[in-house]
Design an enzyme around this catalytic site. Structure first.
Site, PDB file in Angstrom:
ATOM      1  N   GLY A 130       0.942  -1.157   0.039  1.00  0.00           N
ATOM      2  CA  GLY A 130      -0.039  -0.136   0.105  1.00  0.00           C
ATOM      3  C   GLY A 130       1.052   1.336  -0.226  1.00  0.00           C
ATOM      4  O   GLY A 130       2.190   1.187   0.144  1.00  0.00           O
ATOM      5  N   ARG A 133       3.833   6.042   2.023  1.00  0.00           N
ATOM      6  CA  ARG A 133       4.471   7.533   1.731  1.00  0.00           C
ATOM      7  C   ARG A 133       3.687   8.552   0.415  1.00  0.00           C
ATOM      8  O   ARG A 133       4.135   9.332  -0.198  1.00  0.00           O
ATOM      9  CB  ARG A 133       5.834   7.914   1.489  1.00  0.00           C
ATOM     10  CG  ARG A 133       6.549   7.014   0.350  1.00  0.00           C
ATOM     11  CD  ARG A 133       7.724   7.516   0.359  1.00  0.00           C
ATOM     12  NE  ARG A 133       8.590   6.568  -0.500  1.00  0.00           N
ATOM     13  CZ  ARG A 133       9.797   6.816  -1.091  1.00  0.00           C
ATOM     14  NH1 ARG A 133      10.474   7.819  -0.525  1.00  0.00           N
ATOM     15  NH2 ARG A 133      10.444   5.985  -1.855  1.00  0.00           N
ATOM     16  N   LYS A 153       3.810  11.833  -3.820  1.00  0.00           N
ATOM     17  CA  LYS A 153       4.728  10.815  -3.116  1.00  0.00           C
ATOM     18  C   LYS A 153       5.733  11.720  -2.075  1.00  0.00           C
ATOM     19  O   LYS A 153       6.119  12.697  -2.678  1.00  0.00           O
ATOM     20  CB  LYS A 153       5.521  10.111  -4.474  1.00  0.00           C
ATOM     21  CG  LYS A 153       6.353   8.920  -3.921  1.00  0.00           C
ATOM     22  CD  LYS A 153       6.893   8.391  -5.214  1.00  0.00           C
ATOM     23  CE  LYS A 153       7.946   7.503  -5.074  1.00  0.00           C
ATOM     24  NZ  LYS A 153       8.176   6.618  -6.275  1.00  0.00           N
ATOM     25  N   ASP A 165       9.067   6.519   7.494  1.00  0.00           N
ATOM     26  CA  ASP A 165       8.740   7.852   7.888  1.00  0.00           C
ATOM     27  C   ASP A 165       7.876   8.359   6.941  1.00  0.00           C
ATOM     28  O   ASP A 165       7.334   9.395   7.432  1.00  0.00           O
ATOM     29  CB  ASP A 165      10.079   8.648   8.052  1.00  0.00           C
ATOM     30  CG  ASP A 165      10.873   8.672   6.776  1.00  0.00           C
ATOM     31  OD1 ASP A 165      10.252   8.192   5.783  1.00  0.00           O
ATOM     32  OD2 ASP A 165      12.055   9.705   6.808  1.00  0.00           O
ATOM     33  N   ASP A 292       4.103  -5.135  -7.242  1.00  0.00           N
ATOM     34  CA  ASP A 292       3.223  -3.741  -7.098  1.00  0.00           C
ATOM     35  C   ASP A 292       4.008  -2.471  -7.951  1.00  0.00           C
ATOM     36  O   ASP A 292       3.140  -1.427  -7.630  1.00  0.00           O
ATOM     37  CB  ASP A 292       3.679  -3.468  -5.716  1.00  0.00           C
ATOM     38  CG  ASP A 292       4.993  -3.322  -5.003  1.00  0.00           C
ATOM     39  OD1 ASP A 292       5.650  -4.664  -5.646  1.00  0.00           O
ATOM     40  OD2 ASP A 292       5.604  -2.605  -4.693  1.00  0.00           O
TER      41      ASP A 292
HETATM   42  P1  AMP Z   1       8.708   1.395  -3.905  1.00  0.00           P
HETATM   43  O1  AMP Z   1       9.846   0.391  -3.667  1.00  0.00           O
HETATM   44  O2  AMP Z   1       8.957   2.559  -3.762  1.00  0.00           O
HETATM   45  O3  AMP Z   1       7.807   0.559  -4.816  1.00  0.00           O
HETATM   46  O4  AMP Z   1       8.059   1.196  -2.329  1.00  0.00           O
HETATM   47  C1  AMP Z   1       7.512  -0.244  -1.957  1.00  0.00           C
HETATM   48  C2  AMP Z   1       6.618   0.087  -0.563  1.00  0.00           C
HETATM   49  O5  AMP Z   1       7.373   0.695   0.377  1.00  0.00           O
HETATM   50  C3  AMP Z   1       5.365   0.757  -0.889  1.00  0.00           C
HETATM   51  O6  AMP Z   1       4.667   0.231  -0.108  1.00  0.00           O
HETATM   52  C4  AMP Z   1       5.756   2.275  -0.274  1.00  0.00           C
HETATM   53  O7  AMP Z   1       4.782   2.817  -0.051  1.00  0.00           O
HETATM   54  C5  AMP Z   1       6.549   1.796   0.648  1.00  0.00           C
HETATM   55  N1  AMP Z   1       7.661   2.949   1.155  1.00  0.00           N
HETATM   56  C6  AMP Z   1       8.867   3.283   0.419  1.00  0.00           C
HETATM   57  N2  AMP Z   1       9.428   4.208   1.305  1.00  0.00           N
HETATM   58  C7  AMP Z   1       8.756   4.717   2.019  1.00  0.00           C
HETATM   59  C8  AMP Z   1       8.867   5.457   3.343  1.00  0.00           C
HETATM   60  N3  AMP Z   1      10.068   6.425   3.173  1.00  0.00           N
HETATM   61  N4  AMP Z   1       7.901   5.428   4.140  1.00  0.00           N
HETATM   62  C9  AMP Z   1       7.028   4.792   4.103  1.00  0.00           C
HETATM   63  N5  AMP Z   1       6.618   3.788   3.159  1.00  0.00           N
HETATM   64  C10 AMP Z   1       7.591   3.878   2.167  1.00  0.00           C
HETATM   65 MG    MG Z   2       6.088   1.241  -5.596  1.00  0.00          MG
END
Ligand code: AMP
Ligand code: MG
Length: 525
Positions: A130, A133, A153, A165, A292
């Site tokens: 989900g 951020r 984002k 965070d 995802d």
């Molecule tokens: P991504 O690798 O950017 O596709 O992110 C994978 C998952 O990690 C997703 O659910 C993002 O929302 C979560 N995510 C990545 N960075 C953060 C962050 N700094 N804080 C909260 N969730 C994060």
């Molecule tokens: Mg992603």
């Protein structure tokens, strides 16, 4: 590629049958670091959005709000995209623009939500990822009448943050801006970047870094992981609603097919085959092709540890965490097919009542990926060599295969190598020949290639001069982090017109200097 009735990831066994999102939300609200702000909305004249996703599929998101940015300031703004979306760029540049783009001021009619999805990350299944951020602000209708998501984002924690965070630093958000806009200019389907806003808050990483929010625009944020999330709940009615929503939004022709869910699978396989072929042809390495991060629309999404390949080598990997090379350049088509098999599994209950029959039909539909990818890649490679013919031009295909061997042996830079071949088509082969160690080999190849009649104009339209070179991206992001945005703007100016060679921009056309060394990218930053 196997479609499994009981998926390898055993979706149903790993996740609770249904996730009680009400209690989840209540728990999340109890966390004092997740304070809900009072929503302040604009008037409809400033900006108005729809809430189609939030209202049609309420089970797939949680209404949420952005964290307050103490001092939001617009760093880059995509004026032409704003105009395309029917938003006056001056509104975004104006007093409330930065607040709007940081999520502290909400467009009229908006119910911002954090979207729920699951996903396979490096092959391992997570039942609940989900938007940890990010927020979907709502949908806009663009000048062509198409529905586009407005999404933020780096906008703060949500109930999906899993201890992280919820924030983003300006470097990675500007990186997504630059690379997605470069991809768009290269003709590769992608989410777009509307703006990057500095929040005025420091973000804790290895060091403290200035925080930012990226305003992203996409034809939707539906992913393979959205379907996995619903399939895991076992709620077939919800799955059908999600499939209908995806068909209506992205593949409307599937609605009138004999078997709409099967037609949806075929349409997604086709658009992903075309997409990944385009990545391969421009030398793009996504770096984190988790389910995802694979869209239903066929747009590239989530520019984390991505990079452009320089020396041609299928084993090229940049991401620090991809130690096994799962998402290496040359593996991308196979991974896309693997991800599509996971997508197919989610649709089985809709494809046929008899699950054996459903597996048979889905496997057949998935078969379209390989042939479509092969044809798209071959046609694209031929165009890069100056041939407008298709994959049945056996001589051209053979020339392509030989060229790939020669490029690899001599570690030739993918982008400038093809551009130099274009100069050879105009009669000056010296630059191109100079890139190879095996001179008799490349001379014999050039002889056969010339005999086949390459079209130099086609090559110049097909082979970019400027891609976001890794060393220049790093240089620009470092400068921006230190407060100087000029290098980001210079890089953007080069890559937004990638085929148009211009004097003074020579350094944007050259590979990294030797001392730049082996390049590594980091994700989740
Ligand atoms: P991504 O690798 O950017 O596709 O992110 C994978 C998952 O990690 C997703 O659910 C993002 O929302 C979560 N995510 C990545 N960075 C953060 C962050 N700094 N804080 C909260 N969730 C994060
Ligand atoms: Mg992603």
């Amino acid at each position: 590629m196997m479609v499994e009735k009981v998926p390898s990831s055993s979706l149903a066994m790993q996740s609770p049958a249904r996730i009680d999102r009400r209690s989840e939300l209540a728990r999340a609200r109890g966390d004092s670091s997740l304070r809900r702000l009072d929503r302040v909305t604009t008037t409809p004249e400033v900006l108005q959005v729809a809430n189609q996703f939030a209202t049609e599929l309420p089970e797939l998101s949680l209404p949420w709000q952005a964290e307050e940015a103490p001092d939001p300031r617009v760093l880059v703004l995509n004026k032409s995209l704003a105009v395309e979306l029917g938003i006056d760029p001056e509104t975004l540049r104006g007093e409330d623009g930065a607040r709007l783009l940081a999520g502290n001021l909400v467009p009229a009619g908006a119910t911002p939500v954090a979207q729920a999805y699951a996903g396979h990350q490096f092959g391992g299944y997570s039942p609940r990822l989900g938007d940890g951020r990010a927020l979907l602000i709502g949908e806009l209708t663009d000048r062509d009448g198409r529905l586009r998501d407005l999404h933020l984002k780096g906008s703060g924690r949500t109930p999906f943050s899993r201890g992280a965070d919820g924030r983003a630093a300006i470097g990675p958000m500007l990186r997504e801006y630059v690379i997605s806009e470069a991809m768009h200019a290269l003709g590769v389907p992608t989410t777009r970047s509307l703006a990057v806003v500095a929040t005025g808050r420091q973000v804790r990483r290895e060091t403290d870094l200035p925080g930012a929010v990226l305003a992203r625009v996409a034809s939707s944020h539906l992913r393979v992981g959205s379907f996995q999330y619903v399939a895991a709940s076992g709620d077939v009615d919800l799955l059908r609603r999600l499939a209908d929503h995806a068909i209506g939004r992205h593949h409307p022709e599937a609605a009138t097919a004999e078997n709409p869910p099967l037609a949806l699978l075929e349409a997604v396989a086709t658009s992903q085959a075309d997409l990944v072929a385009r990545w391969m042809l421009v030398g793009f390495v996504h770096g984190v092709m988790n389910t995802d991060n694979m869209t239903i629309s066929g747009e590239t999404i989530d520019y984390g540890p991505c990079a452009f390949m320089e020396a041609f080598d299928p084993a090229t990997v940049y991401s620090s965490i991809d130690t096994g090379g799962r998402y290496a350049y040359g593996n991308q088509p196979l991974v896309a097919e693997w991800n599509l098999a996971r997508f197919a599994e989610t649709l089985l209950p809709l494809i046929a009542d008899d699950q054996d029959r459903a597996v048979e039909l889905a496997t057949q539909a998935l078969g379209t990926f390989r042939s479509r990818y092969g044809a798209a890649y071959a046609t694209g490679l031929l165009a890069k060599m100056g041939f407008a013919s298709g994959p049945d031009d056996a001589v051209a295909v053979d020339l392509g295969e030989q060229l790939l061997v020669l490029l690899r042996e001599s570690h030739v830079d993918w982008t400038s190598g093809f551009r130099a071949l274009g100069a050879a088509a105009r009669g000056d082969a010296e630059l191109f020949r100079g890139l190879f160690v095996d001179l008799p080999g490349i001379d014999a190849w050039l002889h056969r290639w010339r005999d086949h009649g390459p079209d130099a104009d086609l090559m110049d339209r097909t082979n970019p001069v400027y891609v976001p070179r890794n060393h220049l991206v790093e240089e620009a992001l470092d400068a921006a982090t230190a407060g100087d945005l000029a290098p980001v703007h210079e890089l953007l100016a080069a890559v937004q017109h990638p085929f148009d060679e211009r004097p003074g921009l020579e350094r944007f056309a050259e590979p990294a200097p030797q001392d730049f060394g082996r390049y590594t990218t980091y994700c989740g930053t």
